[in-house]
Design an enzyme around this catalytic site. Structure first.
Site, PDB file in Angstrom:
ATOM      1  N   MET A 141      -6.291  -4.520  -7.784  1.00 35.57           N
ATOM      2  CA  MET A 141      -5.520  -3.459  -7.124  1.00 35.57           C
ATOM      3  C   MET A 141      -4.886  -2.550  -8.164  1.00 35.57           C
ATOM      4  O   MET A 141      -4.928  -1.326  -8.044  1.00 35.57           O
ATOM      5  CB  MET A 141      -4.394  -4.058  -6.266  1.00 35.57           C
ATOM      6  N   LYS A 142      -4.291  -3.162  -9.187  1.00 40.15           N
ATOM      7  CA  LYS A 142      -3.626  -2.380 -10.237  1.00 40.15           C
ATOM      8  C   LYS A 142      -4.609  -1.438 -10.913  1.00 40.15           C
ATOM      9  O   LYS A 142      -4.298  -0.264 -11.152  1.00 40.15           O
ATOM     10  CB  LYS A 142      -2.973  -3.313 -11.257  1.00 40.15           C
ATOM     11  N   ASN A 161       0.372  -7.490  -6.297  1.00 41.27           N
ATOM     12  CA  ASN A 161       0.258  -8.235  -7.549  1.00 41.27           C
ATOM     13  C   ASN A 161      -1.182  -8.574  -7.957  1.00 41.27           C
ATOM     14  O   ASN A 161      -1.388  -9.348  -8.870  1.00 41.27           O
ATOM     15  CB  ASN A 161       1.100  -9.518  -7.489  1.00 41.27           C
ATOM     16  N   CYS A 162      -2.152  -7.986  -7.319  1.00 46.45           N
ATOM     17  CA  CYS A 162      -3.559  -8.232  -7.626  1.00 46.45           C
ATOM     18  C   CYS A 162      -3.999  -7.337  -8.795  1.00 46.45           C
ATOM     19  O   CYS A 162      -3.775  -6.125  -8.780  1.00 46.45           O
ATOM     20  CB  CYS A 162      -4.392  -7.929  -6.385  1.00 46.45           C
ATOM     21  N   ASP A 163      -4.620  -7.920  -9.811  1.00 49.71           N
ATOM     22  CA  ASP A 163      -5.067  -7.157 -10.980  1.00 49.71           C
ATOM     23  C   ASP A 163      -6.081  -6.075 -10.615  1.00 49.71           C
ATOM     24  O   ASP A 163      -6.037  -4.971 -11.159  1.00 49.71           O
ATOM     25  CB  ASP A 163      -5.677  -8.083 -12.033  1.00 49.71           C
TER      26      ASP A 163
END
Length: 122
Positions: free
Chosen positions: A21-22, A17-19
């Protein structure tokens, strides 16, 4: 090294859920670079991977001093940090590790920077 022709797929470590990471996952997909996502909170791989990450990137680079986990640590835990203590903290609190950590062969990239990914993986 070309990420496209790497003998083993890259592994990208972090939490889903880390931005950041996305963004990194989208970049890898768009670049056509084979990769495996590993949630290091769930997979319990931090203790095994930390020695390699510290050798390749440095423990100082791995510590996320901007995150909530860092701010929640007791001041005594944050002061006078050395590699041994940093490893212990990162093992106990994987979210202290800056995300993502990308491994491609012996190469370890910490954090996401599109230009750096392009330089190293293209």
């Amino acid at each position: 090294m070309s990420g496209l022709n790497a003998p083993h797929p890259c592994r990208i470590y972090g939490i889903r859920n880390c931005d950041t990471m996305k963004k990194a996952l989208v970049w890898l997909d768009n670049a056509g670079i084979a990769h495996e996502f590993v949630d290091y909170k769930k997979a319990g791989v931090v203790a095994d991977r930390l020695p390699h990450w510290c050798r390749q990137a440095g423990w100082e680079t791995l510590i996320n001093r901007r995150g909530l986990t860092w701010r929640r640590l007791d001041e005594m835990e944050r002061e006078g940090l050395d590699e041994t203590r940093a490893r212990e903290l990162m093992t106990r609190h994987p979210t202290l590790i800056k995300r993502p950590v990308l491994e491609c062969g012996e190469t370890v990239l910490v954090g996401f920077d599109a230009e750096r990914y392009r330089e190293v993986l293209s």
